[in-house]
Design a protein around this motif. Structure first.
Motif, PDB file in Angstrom:
ATOM      1  N   SER A 117       0.803  -1.222   0.000  1.00 10.82           N
ATOM      2  CA  SER A 117       0.000   0.000   0.000  1.00 10.82           C
ATOM      3  C   SER A 117       0.839   1.277   0.000  1.00 10.82           C
ATOM      4  O   SER A 117       0.330   2.346  -0.333  1.00 10.82           O
ATOM      5  CB  SER A 117      -0.948   0.011   1.205  1.00 10.82           C
ATOM      6  N   ASP A 118       2.127   1.174   0.370  1.00 18.22           N
ATOM      7  CA  ASP A 118       2.983   2.367   0.342  1.00 18.22           C
ATOM      8  C   ASP A 118       3.878   2.412  -0.891  1.00 18.22           C
ATOM      9  O   ASP A 118       4.675   3.340  -1.049  1.00 18.22           O
ATOM     10  CB  ASP A 118       3.850   2.424   1.599  1.00 18.22           C
ATOM     11  N   ALA A 119       3.754   1.426  -1.777  1.00 19.62           N
ATOM     12  CA  ALA A 119       4.688   1.283  -2.900  1.00 19.62           C
ATOM     13  C   ALA A 119       4.086   1.808  -4.203  1.00 19.62           C
ATOM     14  O   ALA A 119       2.879   1.696  -4.450  1.00 19.62           O
ATOM     15  CB  ALA A 119       5.094  -0.174  -3.073  1.00 19.62           C
ATOM     16  N   THR A 120       4.955   2.351  -5.042  1.00 14.42           N
ATOM     17  CA  THR A 120       4.592   2.729  -6.398  1.00 14.42           C
ATOM     18  C   THR A 120       5.074   1.637  -7.349  1.00 14.42           C
ATOM     19  O   THR A 120       6.250   1.272  -7.331  1.00 14.42           O
ATOM     20  CB  THR A 120       5.234   4.066  -6.790  1.00 14.42           C
ATOM     21  N   PHE A 121       4.165   1.118  -8.162  1.00 10.94           N
ATOM     22  CA  PHE A 121       4.509   0.127  -9.175  1.00 10.94           C
ATOM     23  C   PHE A 121       4.890   0.865 -10.453  1.00 10.94           C
ATOM     24  O   PHE A 121       4.142   1.714 -10.940  1.00 10.94           O
ATOM     25  CB  PHE A 121       3.322  -0.794  -9.444  1.00 10.94           C
ATOM     26  N   ILE A 122       6.063   0.544 -10.997  1.00  9.77           N
ATOM     27  CA  ILE A 122       6.540   1.216 -12.205  1.00  9.77           C
ATOM     28  C   ILE A 122       6.859   0.165 -13.264  1.00  9.77           C
ATOM     29  O   ILE A 122       7.695  -0.718 -13.048  1.00  9.77           O
ATOM     30  CB  ILE A 122       7.789   2.062 -11.911  1.00  9.77           C
ATOM     31  N   ASP A 123       6.181   0.258 -14.406  1.00 15.39           N
ATOM     32  CA  ASP A 123       6.456  -0.621 -15.539  1.00 15.39           C
ATOM     33  C   ASP A 123       7.320   0.149 -16.529  1.00 15.39           C
ATOM     34  O   ASP A 123       6.868   1.122 -17.140  1.00 15.39           O
ATOM     35  CB  ASP A 123       5.146  -1.064 -16.194  1.00 15.39           C
ATOM     36  N   ILE A 124       8.573  -0.281 -16.675  1.00 19.05           N
ATOM     37  CA  ILE A 124       9.509   0.376 -17.583  1.00 19.05           C
ATOM     38  C   ILE A 124       9.325  -0.207 -18.989  1.00 19.05           C
ATOM     39  O   ILE A 124       9.617  -1.375 -19.227  1.00 19.05           O
ATOM     40  CB  ILE A 124      10.965   0.181 -17.122  1.00 19.05           C
ATOM     41  N   GLY A 125       8.818   0.605 -19.895  1.00 23.78           N
ATOM     42  CA  GLY A 125       8.449   0.135 -21.220  1.00 23.78           C
ATOM     43  C   GLY A 125       7.049  -0.440 -21.176  1.00 23.78           C
ATOM     44  O   GLY A 125       6.827  -1.610 -21.440  1.00 23.78           O
TER      45      GLY A 125
END
Length: 278
Positions: A117-125
């Motif tokens: 809940s405190d994390a940002t999910f980042i999809d690179i590409g």
């Protein structure tokens, strides 16, 4: 450069469609004996593997398009970069846009903590946004895609606006248009996802930027790297280890899901400043 395939409904070049039609066209052009000539040329085993790969690709593509229809979005396909408007100098170092299958992504996510809940999910590409939409079913603080092809950014933003599911847990989704090598990571805890988006030299730059960000602002970070081609996992895994920042987690082998074009080889790494300072 000669291209085979067709434009998808958004006008971007898709190589995943029409495989059966292209095979029939070859038969009409070269005659019904062409399959036998190819078997003699390449051998029965390799010919069977070729047929199996194409059948599996067609099944996975059909399931991906069924998923899209069910959710009112457009995420399927194998999108070629050569005909897209790309931001930055790294067009020739990017790989085609292929979405992660829902079952593969769910399997990977079982190896991460439940409390995100405190994390940002980042999809690179992030391509057309399939992975972003799948990630929205987990309790992330925010979900970010980084994509350098302007046409794919536009499609992704339309998908995000259209997608609704009662099981969505995160609705803070957006796409950053830009070169991943110039992306500045946010100062929140992170889950950074790579699905073989580009060549090793670009990956090394992105990884260096991530490591520098974690050193400047220590916070929990997971890195997931997946690849189903180019043997990219063979150089990505050692590069992440060599950074000296991450601990590799033991994960089970990915099964061969029908909704995936190929079985994904993947690795999961963790950086936890609390455990380092203990």
């Amino acid at each position: 450069m000669a291209m085979t395939g067709r434009q998808d409904r958004q006008g971007v070049y898709d190589r995943s469609s029409g495989r059966l039609g292209r095979a029939l066209a070859v038969l009409r052009e070269r005659g019904p004996m062409e399959p036998f000539r190819l078997v003699r040329q390449h051998g029965l085993r390799e010919s069977a593997r070729f047929v199996g790969r194409n059948v599996r690709h067609m099944i996975a593509d059909r399931l991906a398009r069924r998923w899209d229809r069910a959710h009112g979005v457009d995420t399927a396909g194998s999108i070629q970069l050569a005909m897209l408007d790309v931001v930055g100098p790294n067009r020739d170092k990017g790989n085609e846009c292929v979405c992660t299958s829902p079952k593969s992504f769910g399997f990977i996510m079982k190896n991460l903590p439940r409390d995100l809940s405190d994390a940002t999910f980042i999809d690179i590409g992030s391509g057309k946004s399939r992975t972003l939409l799948l990630a929205s079913h987990y309790p992330f603080k925010a979900i970010v895609g980084v994509e350098f092809a302007r046409e794919l950014v536009a499609i992704a933003r339309r998908n995000i606006a259209a997608y609704r599911s009662p099981s969505q847990m995160c609705r803070t989704l957006f796409v950053v248009e830009g070169d991943a090598a110039a992306y500045a990571f946010p100062d929140t805890p992170l889950v950074v996802y790579f699905y073989n988006p580009f060549s090793k030299d670009v990956f090394d730059t992105v990884l260096d930027n991530l490591v520098a960000s974690l050193r400047e602002t220590p916070r929990r970070c997971f890195v997931v790297y997946g690849s189903s081609s180019h043997q990219a996992i063979d150089w990505a895994r050692p590069a992440i280890r060599a950074s000296g920042m991450f601990e590799e987690l033991a994960v089970p082998r990915m099964p061969g899901f029908f909704d995936a074009v190929r079985r994904i080889d993947y690795a999961v790494f963790r950086f936890d400043p609390a455990s380092r300072s203990a």
